[in-house]
Design a protein around this motif. Structure first.
Motif, PDB file in Angstrom:
ATOM      1  N   ARG A 130       0.874  -1.098   0.194  1.00  0.00           N
ATOM      2  CA  ARG A 130      -0.156  -0.098   0.018  1.00  0.00           C
ATOM      3  C   ARG A 130       0.989   1.340   0.023  1.00  0.00           C
ATOM      4  O   ARG A 130       1.948   1.227   0.738  1.00  0.00           O
ATOM      5  CB  ARG A 130      -0.868   0.119   1.328  1.00  0.00           C
ATOM      6  N   PRO A 131       0.465   2.255  -0.594  1.00  0.00           N
ATOM      7  CA  PRO A 131      -0.537   2.369  -1.417  1.00  0.00           C
ATOM      8  C   PRO A 131      -0.584   1.347  -2.551  1.00  0.00           C
ATOM      9  O   PRO A 131       0.500   1.145  -3.134  1.00  0.00           O
ATOM     10  CB  PRO A 131      -0.763   3.778  -1.676  1.00  0.00           C
ATOM     11  N   ALA A 132      -1.693   1.022  -3.031  1.00  0.00           N
ATOM     12  CA  ALA A 132      -1.741   0.321  -4.133  1.00  0.00           C
ATOM     13  C   ALA A 132      -1.561   0.950  -5.492  1.00  0.00           C
ATOM     14  O   ALA A 132      -1.238   0.379  -6.636  1.00  0.00           O
ATOM     15  CB  ALA A 132      -3.312  -0.579  -4.265  1.00  0.00           C
ATOM     16  N   PHE A 133      -1.908   2.044  -5.426  1.00  0.00           N
ATOM     17  CA  PHE A 133      -1.786   3.161  -6.546  1.00  0.00           C
ATOM     18  C   PHE A 133      -0.630   4.397  -6.018  1.00  0.00           C
ATOM     19  O   PHE A 133      -0.897   4.652  -5.146  1.00  0.00           O
ATOM     20  CB  PHE A 133      -3.088   3.586  -7.294  1.00  0.00           C
ATOM     21  N   PRO A 134       0.190   4.717  -7.056  1.00  0.00           N
ATOM     22  CA  PRO A 134       1.156   5.811  -6.611  1.00  0.00           C
ATOM     23  C   PRO A 134       0.585   6.951  -6.823  1.00  0.00           C
ATOM     24  O   PRO A 134      -0.490   7.163  -7.214  1.00  0.00           O
ATOM     25  CB  PRO A 134       2.048   5.854  -7.797  1.00  0.00           C
ATOM     26  N   GLU A 135       0.822   8.014  -6.039  1.00  0.00           N
ATOM     27  CA  GLU A 135       0.064   9.369  -5.681  1.00  0.00           C
ATOM     28  C   GLU A 135      -0.294  10.191  -7.121  1.00  0.00           C
ATOM     29  O   GLU A 135      -1.198  10.515  -7.103  1.00  0.00           O
ATOM     30  CB  GLU A 135       0.861  10.266  -4.755  1.00  0.00           C
ATOM     31  N   ARG A 136       0.534   9.991  -8.008  1.00  0.00           N
ATOM     32  CA  ARG A 136       0.143  10.701  -9.247  1.00  0.00           C
ATOM     33  C   ARG A 136      -1.198   9.975  -9.864  1.00  0.00           C
ATOM     34  O   ARG A 136      -1.960  10.805 -10.240  1.00  0.00           O
ATOM     35  CB  ARG A 136       1.235  10.382 -10.347  1.00  0.00           C
TER      36      ARG A 136
END
Length: 82
Positions: free
Chosen positions: A42-48
């Motif tokens: 986690r996070p599963a998706f990067p901040e962008r």
């Protein structure tokens, strides 16, 4: 409002829609990857990608800002102009 918004779900969307009605502009700060502590992978998706997903949900009447540190910042103060 502020959050990780990693796995965006209907609860997030309802919260953001409700918050939008309290003012002229909704500002959302996004917790940077390096400060997310929700377990392995986690996070599963990067901040962008999380920022893109948020922007698509909340529309142009809002702004998504990356939080620069772990402590919460006051977005009103960060955006205030002299």
């Amino acid at each position: 409002t502020n959050g990780v918004f990693d796995l965006l779900h209907i609860g997030h969307i309802k919260h953001l829609e409700a918050a939008r009605h309290y003012g002229d502009v909704l500002v959302v700060t996004l917790t940077p990857d390096r400060f997310v502590n929700k377990g392995p992978h986690r996070p599963a998706f990067p901040e962008r990608l999380r920022a893109e997903a948020l922007a698509s949900v909340i529309g142009l009447a809002a702004g998504v800002l990356p939080a620069r540190r772990a402590a919460r910042l006051d977005p009103v103060e960060a955006l205030r102009t002299e």
